[in-house]
Design a protein around this motif. Structure first.
Motif, mmCIF file in Angstrom:
data_model
loop_
_atom_site.group_PDB
_atom_site.id
_atom_site.type_symbol
_atom_site.label_atom_id
_atom_site.label_comp_id
_atom_site.label_asym_id
_atom_site.label_seq_id
_atom_site.Cartn_x
_atom_site.Cartn_y
_atom_site.Cartn_z
ATOM 1 N N LEU A 179 0.792 -1.232 0.000
ATOM 2 C CA LEU A 179 0.000 0.000 0.000
ATOM 3 C C LEU A 179 0.825 1.283 0.000
ATOM 4 C CD1 LEU A 179 -3.068 -0.879 2.244
ATOM 5 C CD2 LEU A 179 -2.718 -1.244 -0.204
ATOM 6 N N CYS A 180 2.107 1.200 -0.350
ATOM 7 C CA CYS A 180 2.897 2.399 -0.617
ATOM 8 C C CYS A 180 3.005 2.540 -2.132
ATOM 9 C CB CYS A 180 4.284 2.304 0.000
ATOM 10 S SG CYS A 180 5.275 3.814 -0.199
ATOM 11 N N PRO A 181 2.513 3.644 -2.707
ATOM 12 C CA PRO A 181 2.594 3.783 -4.158
ATOM 13 C C PRO A 181 4.009 3.556 -4.694
ATOM 14 C CG PRO A 181 1.127 5.440 -3.280
ATOM 15 C CD PRO A 181 1.764 4.752 -2.092
ATOM 16 N N PRO A 182 4.113 2.884 -5.836
ATOM 17 C CA PRO A 182 5.425 2.461 -6.346
ATOM 18 C C PRO A 182 6.440 3.577 -6.520
ATOM 19 C CG PRO A 182 3.694 1.278 -7.490
ATOM 20 C CD PRO A 182 3.008 2.301 -6.634
ATOM 21 N N SER A 183 6.001 4.795 -6.819
ATOM 22 C CA SER A 183 6.979 5.869 -7.045
ATOM 23 C C SER A 183 7.805 6.129 -5.795
ATOM 24 C CB SER A 183 6.275 7.148 -7.482
ATOM 25 O OG SER A 183 5.340 7.584 -6.502
#
Length: 416
Positions: A179-183
């Motif tokens: 749930l941490c955006p890939p960027s």
């Protein structure tokens, strides 16, 4: 440059094979040795793993020693407490040029672990000042940065003085698991890689954990490769993909499909190494046999996937644009990358969604969109103006968060 862990991975990749690796760790020497030998003999291109126990991870060496003395079960290998002779005996006849071994630990203060692995003749490990503090530790982030600065210097100077090329893998691309955006995962991986380089490491690997969308994951790994090429001049590096680290499928079929997808992601993006998970992950610590089965399944899936040559990179994606902005904004805060990281978290330029460590601002939030990709629900103070809508587009309640945590599990178990 000496071969070492990074050289083995590079040579294996050049031969067309993906290196696959477990997370294995057992408390006693005999079982740990059995696990390493089983990994070495698996029908795949493998590297070995010694994962330390939780007592050693947090520096409670008295409890680790007491557990050894009483015969109590441990959830990993107490590397420091076993001592030099036992550790060298463990590795004798196991570790060689065809089978490197990496120590995995999860510690925000890795100094004694680094000393113990170097004393044992090892020179490969992993972690990072951010990725092994915010998710796993209660110590202040500035202390973790100082601990890791000393640890990196120790690993670099002692390893290189012995004629080796020590290897350090950043866990930044796996922070909090899901749930941490890939960027931001890509940015943290690059930033921790720069931190390692600043303290003398010349052989590193950059991690990325499989997330919710195969298409977005491809964008992320290609962005990571591109940014590594731009920012990490003068070091040997490779990319390591982690099989999904969140709520795992409960069925054998679901677990197998998720692991196979991770292997395919690695091959299609030119990643050189994969950390596997087993079909037992949703229930318990896996056995040696289950680890070997996962290694062989991943190896088979990798060989069945058509590789892309030369390894690709991509600079035209949303993930790349966001990650590059986060890296550049952080590095502009201070010429010392450690101090820059501290300022970035204080200002909210880096902010890990749903991470409760007091040095994480906690204003940013993520959600899974209709296509299964991880997006920003609220960017907080992240410096993403012009790339992501700054207004709070949608609140994320507890029911939606719980649903998101189980998204991948449901998809691979055939529940939607």
């Amino acid at each position: 440059m000496a071969a070492g862990f990074g050289g083995f991975v590079a040579d294996t990749a050049a031969s067309g094979e993906l290196v696959v690796q477990p997370r294995m760790g057992f408390g006693d020497v005999a079982t740990m040795r059995t696990g390493l030998l089983a990994t070495k003999r698996a029908r795949a291109a493998t590297a070995g793993t010694i994962t330390v126990d939780s007592y050693t991870r947090v520096g409670d060496l008295d409890s680790a020693a007491a557990a050894l003395a009483s015969g109590a079960a441990l959830n990993g290998y107490p590397l420091v407490s076993h001592g030099v002779a036992a550790n060298r005996g463990l590795l004798h006849g196991v570790r060689d040029a065809t089978f490197p071994v990496q120590v995995r630990h999860g510690s925000a203060n890795p100094g004694k672990i680094f000393e113990a692995l170097l004393d044992a003749g090892l020179d490969a490990t992993e972690g990072g000042p951010i990725s092994y503090c915010l998710p796993y530790s209660r110590i202040p982030l500035n202390q973790a940065v100082d601990h890791w600065a000393r640890g990196c210097e120790l690993l670099a100077t002692r390893g290189q003085a012995a004629g080796n090329e020590p290897h350090l893998e950043t866990f930044g691309g796996c922070v909090l698991g899901q749930l941490c955006p890939p960027s931001q995962l890509v940015a943290l991986s690059v930033l921790e890689g720069l931190f390692f380089q600043a303290y003398g490491l010349r052989d590193i690997s950059l991690s990325y954990a499989q997330q919710t969308s195969p298409e977005q994951d491809i964008e992320a790994v290609l962005a990571l490769r591109a940014l590594a090429g731009e920012f990490l001049a003068g070091v040997r590096w490779h990319v390591v993909v982690y099989a999904y680290m969140g709520v795992y499928p409960e069925t054998r079929r679901g677990a197998a499909s998720l692991l196979a997808a991770a292997a395919e992601l690695a091959v299609r993006t030119g990643a050189e190494r994969l950390i596997v998970k087993t079909e037992a992950e949703s229930q318990r610590i896996p056995t040696i046999e289950e680890n070997v089965a996962a290694l062989e399944l991943a190896g088979t899936a990798a060989r069945a996937t058509r590789p892309v040559t030369p390894p690709p990179s991509r600079t035209d994606s949303q993930v790349y644009a966001e990650a590059r902005r986060l890296v550049e904004a952080t590095l502009e805060l201070h010429p010392d990358v450690g101090r820059a990281l501290l300022r970035a978290f204080k200002l909210g330029y880096l902010d890990i969604p749903y991470c409760v460590h007091p040095d994480n601002r906690g204003a940013a939030r993520s959600h899974i969109d209709g296509d299964g990709a991880l997006r920003w629900a609220d960017v907080g103070a992240l410096p993403l103006d012009g790339l992501v809508e700054r207004r709070r587009s949608r609140p994320v309640g507890s029911a939606e968060l719980l649903d998101a945590l189980h998204y991948v599990q449901r998809r691979h178990d055939g529940q939607g």
